[in-house]
Design a protein around this motif. Structure first.
Motif, PDB file in Angstrom:
ATOM      1  N   ARG A 236       6.201  -8.343  15.783  1.00 20.33           N
ATOM      2  CA  ARG A 236       5.007  -7.501  15.608  1.00 20.33           C
ATOM      3  C   ARG A 236       5.347  -6.016  15.590  1.00 20.33           C
ATOM      4  O   ARG A 236       4.672  -5.220  14.926  1.00 20.33           O
ATOM      5  CB  ARG A 236       4.010  -7.786  16.740  1.00 20.33           C
ATOM      6  CG  ARG A 236       3.285  -9.114  16.617  1.00 20.33           C
ATOM      7  CD  ARG A 236       2.044  -9.089  17.488  1.00 20.33           C
ATOM      8  NE  ARG A 236       1.341 -10.367  17.464  1.00 20.33           N
ATOM      9  CZ  ARG A 236       0.100 -10.533  17.896  1.00 20.33           C
ATOM     10  NH1 ARG A 236      -0.576  -9.515  18.377  1.00 20.33           N
ATOM     11  NH2 ARG A 236      -0.488 -11.717  17.854  1.00 20.33           N
TER      12      ARG A 236
ATOM     13  N   LEU B 159       5.714  -4.225  12.184  1.00 26.10           N
ATOM     14  CA  LEU B 159       4.594  -4.057  11.267  1.00 26.10           C
ATOM     15  C   LEU B 159       4.158  -2.595  11.180  1.00 26.10           C
ATOM     16  O   LEU B 159       4.059  -1.895  12.192  1.00 26.10           O
ATOM     17  CB  LEU B 159       3.405  -4.908  11.713  1.00 26.10           C
ATOM     18  CG  LEU B 159       3.666  -6.416  11.880  1.00 26.10           C
ATOM     19  CD1 LEU B 159       2.391  -7.118  12.304  1.00 26.10           C
ATOM     20  CD2 LEU B 159       4.200  -7.009  10.590  1.00 26.10           C
TER      21      LEU B 159
ATOM     22  N   ASN C 166      -0.373  -4.327   5.250  1.00 21.54           N
ATOM     23  CA  ASN C 166       0.765  -4.480   6.149  1.00 21.54           C
ATOM     24  C   ASN C 166       2.083  -4.375   5.388  1.00 21.54           C
ATOM     25  O   ASN C 166       2.240  -4.957   4.302  1.00 21.54           O
ATOM     26  CB  ASN C 166       0.700  -5.829   6.868  1.00 21.54           C
ATOM     27  CG  ASN C 166      -0.466  -5.899   7.838  1.00 21.54           C
ATOM     28  OD1 ASN C 166      -0.578  -5.082   8.734  1.00 21.54           O
ATOM     29  ND2 ASN C 166      -1.337  -6.874   7.654  1.00 21.54           N
TER      30      ASN C 166
ATOM     31  N   ILE D 282       0.366 -11.635   6.118  1.00 23.68           N
ATOM     32  CA  ILE D 282       0.354 -12.275   7.443  1.00 23.68           C
ATOM     33  C   ILE D 282      -0.623 -13.442   7.420  1.00 23.68           C
ATOM     34  O   ILE D 282      -1.804 -13.270   7.096  1.00 23.68           O
ATOM     35  CB  ILE D 282      -0.038 -11.261   8.535  1.00 23.68           C
ATOM     36  CG1 ILE D 282       0.988 -10.124   8.576  1.00 23.68           C
ATOM     37  CG2 ILE D 282      -0.124 -11.947   9.894  1.00 23.68           C
ATOM     38  CD1 ILE D 282       0.616  -9.005   9.523  1.00 23.68           C
TER      39      ILE D 282
ATOM     40  N   TYR E 292      -0.888 -14.871  13.755  1.00 24.62           N
ATOM     41  CA  TYR E 292       0.019 -14.357  14.774  1.00 24.62           C
ATOM     42  C   TYR E 292       0.391 -15.474  15.746  1.00 24.62           C
ATOM     43  O   TYR E 292      -0.426 -16.330  16.080  1.00 24.62           O
ATOM     44  CB  TYR E 292      -0.619 -13.199  15.542  1.00 24.62           C
ATOM     45  CG  TYR E 292      -0.828 -11.972  14.684  1.00 24.62           C
ATOM     46  CD1 TYR E 292       0.220 -11.085  14.460  1.00 24.62           C
ATOM     47  CD2 TYR E 292      -2.067 -11.711  14.109  1.00 24.62           C
ATOM     48  CE1 TYR E 292       0.040  -9.951  13.677  1.00 24.62           C
ATOM     49  CE2 TYR E 292      -2.250 -10.573  13.317  1.00 24.62           C
ATOM     50  CZ  TYR E 292      -1.197  -9.702  13.103  1.00 24.62           C
ATOM     51  OH  TYR E 292      -1.379  -8.601  12.328  1.00 24.62           O
TER      52      TYR E 292
ATOM     53  N   GLU F 135       4.544 -12.880  20.049  1.00 27.64           N
ATOM     54  CA  GLU F 135       5.001 -11.545  19.676  1.00 27.64           C
ATOM     55  C   GLU F 135       5.437 -11.475  18.224  1.00 27.64           C
ATOM     56  O   GLU F 135       6.119 -10.519  17.823  1.00 27.64           O
ATOM     57  CB  GLU F 135       6.159 -11.118  20.590  1.00 27.64           C
ATOM     58  CG  GLU F 135       5.782 -11.000  22.063  1.00 27.64           C
ATOM     59  CD  GLU F 135       4.640 -10.022  22.279  1.00 27.64           C
ATOM     60  OE1 GLU F 135       4.679  -8.935  21.661  1.00 27.64           O
ATOM     61  OE2 GLU F 135       3.722 -10.334  23.046  1.00 27.64           O
ATOM     62  N   HIS F 136       5.084 -12.481  17.426  1.00 30.34           N
ATOM     63  CA  HIS F 136       5.495 -12.505  16.025  1.00 30.34           C
ATOM     64  C   HIS F 136       4.295 -12.674  15.097  1.00 30.34           C
ATOM     65  O   HIS F 136       3.254 -13.214  15.487  1.00 30.34           O
ATOM     66  CB  HIS F 136       6.485 -13.646  15.774  1.00 30.34           C
ATOM     67  CG  HIS F 136       7.804 -13.463  16.443  1.00 30.34           C
ATOM     68  ND1 HIS F 136       8.033 -13.838  17.759  1.00 30.34           N
ATOM     69  CD2 HIS F 136       8.966 -12.920  15.988  1.00 30.34           C
ATOM     70  CE1 HIS F 136       9.283 -13.547  18.081  1.00 30.34           C
ATOM     71  NE2 HIS F 136       9.880 -13.003  17.038  1.00 30.34           N
ATOM     72  N   ALA F 137       4.479 -12.207  13.869  1.00 36.68           N
ATOM     73  CA  ALA F 137       3.526 -12.463  12.787  1.00 36.68           C
ATOM     74  C   ALA F 137       4.161 -13.490  11.858  1.00 36.68           C
ATOM     75  O   ALA F 137       5.326 -13.341  11.462  1.00 36.68           O
ATOM     76  CB  ALA F 137       3.222 -11.182  12.027  1.00 36.68           C
TER      77      ALA F 137
END
Length: 354
Positions: free
Chosen positions: A285, A288, A295, A312, A315, A318-320
């Motif tokens: 994240r 980004l 994005n 995206i 989510y 902690e990641h997309a």
């Protein structure tokens, strides 16, 4: 005339200086990077649930008594074994003292009888005492020992009653209800508080029955406690055994770790799988960057930042998650310093956050 030439010379110098500054090389930006990874992942959707305590006990007393002290209030968090209530034990203490005195008196009688029994035994062996007298004294001695044993059992019972006058928390929990106060008389079996186990904290998440095929018992599930914006990792432990008659929705039972300052029926958001697992690219994240509502990410090619658009899907922690074709597993992305970057700007990697 001379003044005009001086002005022309100064103007040329200023123009040359501005031109040199414009064409000066901008120093490389210092950045931190991370790496895009690939992982099998289901598409996720946020669904609302409520917190509840799966284990709630109404605590009651085993003895009658007057409440002397209370060490909790409604809403307090308590630990297993922590004292909650102390009953008045003045009469019990007197009974204990009396029982100990009785045992001491019996001990004296037993000691005296034992000496007489020893003396009668010697006389009986010398035919100087009758067998009946010897046997009666022996029975009296054994009777006193049995009586002392009974008094000790009685003392243990009184001591147990005193111990039961101190009421403790049976497990780590939160006080949900308080029904007594100092000076109140509590009777055997009377509930004085309700406690919910913080080690048995669950989220009830209603979902459409068609989503059950994508959920595995025992799988992890990200939960957000909305009141504190606190993210925790829960675990799906089962399904509550009752579906809604009208909507046909079912309720997932998701266990979450012990939480402080939680209240039953607080809202929580669960990330529920809504598809079969497929290969996804996971982008940190922190990588980004939002430009005009779209994005982007920056990768590094030949020590220059290259900006790439990013689609995206959802989510995950902690990641997309993305399926953008130009975004590839193993690609380096800028995670710190990216907010100030420009496309094609020179960069220097000073560290990684893999």
């Amino acid at each position: 005339m001379i003044m005009r030439k001086i002005i022309q010379i100064v103007s040329i110098l200023i123009l040359n200086l501005a031109t040199a500054t414009a064409f000066a090389e901008v120093p490389p930006a210092r950045i931190f990077v991370s790496t895009i990874i690939e992982q099998q992942s289901s598409q996720l959707a946020d669904m609302q649930g409520v917190l509840y305590f799966d284990k709630v006990s109404g605590l009651s007393t085993e003895v009658d008594g007057l409440v002397k002290s209370i060490y909790f209030s409604k809403g307090d968090t308590v630990k297993a074994g922590e004292i909650l209530i102390r009953l008045n034990t003045d009469f019990i203490d007197k009974d204990i003292s009396l029982k100990k005195e009785e045992i001491q008196c019996i001990d004296i009688k037993i000691e005296h009888t034992a000496k007489n029994l020893k003396r009668y035994e010697n006389l009986f062996n010398q035919d100087a005492a009758s067998e009946t007298d010897y046997e009666n004294l022996s029975y009296s001695h054994r009777e006193l020992i049995k009586k002392r044993d009974a008094l000790k059992v009685g003392l243990e019972k009184i001591m147990l009653k005193k111990n039961k006058s101190i009421l403790r928390a049976p497990f780590d929990g939160i006080i949900l209800e308080k029904t007594v106060d100092v000076g109140a008389w509590v009777s055997h079996g009377m509930i004085f508080c309700k406690i919910g186990s913080t080690r048995d904290l669950f989220v009830n998440v209603p979902i459409n029955e068609n989503l059950l095929r994508f959920i595995k018992i025992g799988s992890p599930m990200e939960i957000t406690i909305n009141a504190y914006d606190r993210k925790v990792t829960g675990r799906v432990e089962g399904i509550l055994p009752l579906a809604d008659k009208k909507t046909k929705s079912v309720s997932l039972k998701v266990r979450i770790p012990d939480q402080s300052l939680t209240v039953a029926n607080m809202s929580a958001t669960a990330c529920v799988p809504t598809s079969v697992g497929k290969s996804m690219k996971l982008v940190p994240r922190d990588a980004l960057v939002s430009i005009d509502g779209k994005n982007f990410i920056y990768t590094v090619i030949e020590n220059r930042a290259r900006r790439l658009p990013l689609d995206i899907l959802f989510y995950k922690g902690e990641h997309a998650c993305s399926d953008t074709p130009d975004v590839l597993p193993g690609m380096i992305v800028v995670t710190d310093g990216n907010q100030r970057l420009k496309d094609n700007q020179q960069v220097t990697i000073v560290g990684d956050r893999l």
